[in-house]
Structures are given as structure tokens and as C-alpha cells.
Write a protein that holds these residues in place. Structure first.
Motif, PDB file in Angstrom:
ATOM      1  N   PRO A  23       0.909  -1.252   0.047  1.00  0.00           N
ATOM      2  CA  PRO A  23       0.041  -0.076  -0.046  1.00  0.00           C
ATOM      3  C   PRO A  23       0.840   1.416  -0.060  1.00  0.00           C
ATOM      4  N   THR A  24       2.056   1.213   0.563  1.00  0.00           N
ATOM      5  CA  THR A  24       2.809   2.400   0.712  1.00  0.00           C
ATOM      6  C   THR A  24       3.254   2.754  -0.742  1.00  0.00           C
ATOM      7  N   VAL A  38     -14.689   3.065   2.394  1.00  0.00           N
ATOM      8  CA  VAL A  38     -14.832   1.830   2.022  1.00  0.00           C
ATOM      9  C   VAL A  38     -13.644   1.002   2.617  1.00  0.00           C
ATOM     10  N   ALA A  39     -12.508   1.553   2.493  1.00  0.00           N
ATOM     11  CA  ALA A  39     -11.236   1.250   3.219  1.00  0.00           C
ATOM     12  C   ALA A  39     -11.194   0.912   4.481  1.00  0.00           C
ATOM     13  N   PHE A  81      -7.374   0.977  -2.413  1.00  0.00           N
ATOM     14  CA  PHE A  81      -8.074   2.167  -1.968  1.00  0.00           C
ATOM     15  C   PHE A  81      -7.362   3.539  -1.466  1.00  0.00           C
ATOM     16  N   VAL A  82      -6.300   3.271  -0.643  1.00  0.00           N
ATOM     17  CA  VAL A  82      -5.377   4.212  -0.176  1.00  0.00           C
ATOM     18  C   VAL A  82      -4.790   5.258  -1.268  1.00  0.00           C
ATOM     19  N   SER A  83      -4.314   4.321  -2.195  1.00  0.00           N
ATOM     20  CA  SER A  83      -3.643   5.320  -3.437  1.00  0.00           C
ATOM     21  C   SER A  83      -4.536   5.957  -4.175  1.00  0.00           C
ATOM     22  N   THR A  84      -5.860   5.599  -4.249  1.00  0.00           N
ATOM     23  CA  THR A  84      -7.082   6.348  -5.106  1.00  0.00           C
ATOM     24  C   THR A  84      -7.338   7.530  -4.025  1.00  0.00           C
TER      25      THR A  84
END
Length: 190
Positions: free
Chosen positions: A67-68, A121-122, A161-164
Motif C-alpha cells: 500500500p505504501t 470503504v477502506a 483504496f489508499v492510493s486512490t
């Protein structure tokens, strides 16, 4: 009952005195001079490399590594696409009738909605999943939680989710409405 050659070979000396006596009589001692370079042995050279490989494997195996990396890639992509958008302008949007041209307020509303829904959502998905896993871990064992955390599919899903979310926030900062004397900027390509 030592045998025939028992008198010809002396018994080995024991203790620290014996070691110093043997070294003093030895002719194969290596002498290092102060000006000669000291080259570490291959075993000592391999140790930092082994530590680096161990650190890399630990980092790569952590739950937040993918995710990072995906969030950093999203940030870089937002900067690159914003720079391309500012260079090419928005004339190309008017030439293509099938592309919907959006104003600054509409772009802000769209990016805010997408960013809010992605982080929502995440948060909900992974909090419910972790809660369910913690209950089943108490009955089935701790390997279940470890297997979940090491699963690449879960990491990629969280990364998406996090990158979006990060991408939308970084685009949201460059959307500008036309004020007195300043031009409007809406990144259509981004």
C-alpha cells in the motif's frame, strides 16, 4: 600401555602457558604493519549484505509495504499528469465531443466524493475484517491473522483504496476556479 613411540613424542601442554609457549616458538606468525591496508575477510564483507537482504525481506513482508508503494506511485502519477495537463491546456477537450468538459466546482465535487468513498470503504472493510479475524484467531490459532496479513491480494486491495484516496487529494489541491485576474485550471487528463 602406550605403545612403542610413547617416549619420542612429548605430551601436549595444556592451558594459557602452553598456548603462549607454542606461539612464541612458532615461525608462521603473520606480522601486520601499521601502513598496510587491512582487508576484511569475505565473511565480514558478506555480513552487511546479509543484514541488508534481511531488512529488505522484512520490509517487503510487512503488511503496509505494497500500500505504501502504491500510494507513492499515485502521488508521482498525480504530479506528472498535472504537469502534462498544464502544458497541453484544455483546448483538446473542446475538439472531442464525446468527452464531457467539467468546471472547477464539478471537478472538486467529483474528487471529494471519490476520495471520501475510498477512505470510507477502506476503513469499514478492513476494520470489519480485522474484527472478524481477531475473533476467529482466538479459536483457530494466530496463524490465520498472519496469513491474512501476508496475503498479497489483501495488500493490493488496501493499496488500491489508499492510493486512490491520495491521488484524489493531490488532484483536488490543483483545481482552481477563475477568480479576478486568475485563470481557471481543471486537470481534464488527470
Amino acid at each position: 600401555m602406550r605403545g612403542i613411540n610413547a617416549k619420542s613424542s612429548p605430551a601436549p601442554k595444556r592451558g594459557a602457558k602452553a598456548i603462549s609457549d607454542q606461539r612464541a616458538g612458532s615461525t608462521d606468525l603473520k606480522v601486520k604493519f601499521a601502513d598496510s591496508p587491512i582487508i576484511p575477510s569475505p565473511a565480514l564483507q558478506a555480513k552487511p549484505m546479509a543484514q541488508l537482504i534481511k531488512y529488505w525481506n522484512t520490509l517487503k513482508g510487512s503488511y503496509w509495504f505494497i500500500p505504501t508503494v502504491m500510494s507513492i506511485a499515485a502521488a508521482i502519477l498525480s504530479f506528472v499528469l498535472t504537469a502534462i495537463d498544464s502544458r497541453i491546456g484544455d483546448e483538446w477537450v473542446a475538439q472531442m465531443p464525446w468527452i464531457y468538459s467539467i468546471q472547477a466546482e464539478g471537478a472538486r465535487g467529483l474528487l471529494t466524493t471519490v476520495a471520501g468513498s475510498m477512505i470510507g470503504v477502506a476503513g469499514v472493510t478492513f476494520s470489519i475484517t480485522i474484527a472478524a479475524l481477531s475473533y476467529t484467531t482466538s479459536t483457530l490459532g494466530p496463524r490465520l491473522l498472519t496469513n491474512f496479513m501476508n496475503d498479497r491480494g489483501n495488500q493490493i486491495t488496501l493499496g488500491t483504496f489508499v492510493s486512490t484516496f491520495v491521488y484524489c487529494l493531490l488532484l483536488l489541491r490543483v483545481v482552481q476556479a477563475g477568480h479576478e485576474g486568475s485563470a481557471a485550471f481543471v486537470p481534464h487528463l488527470s
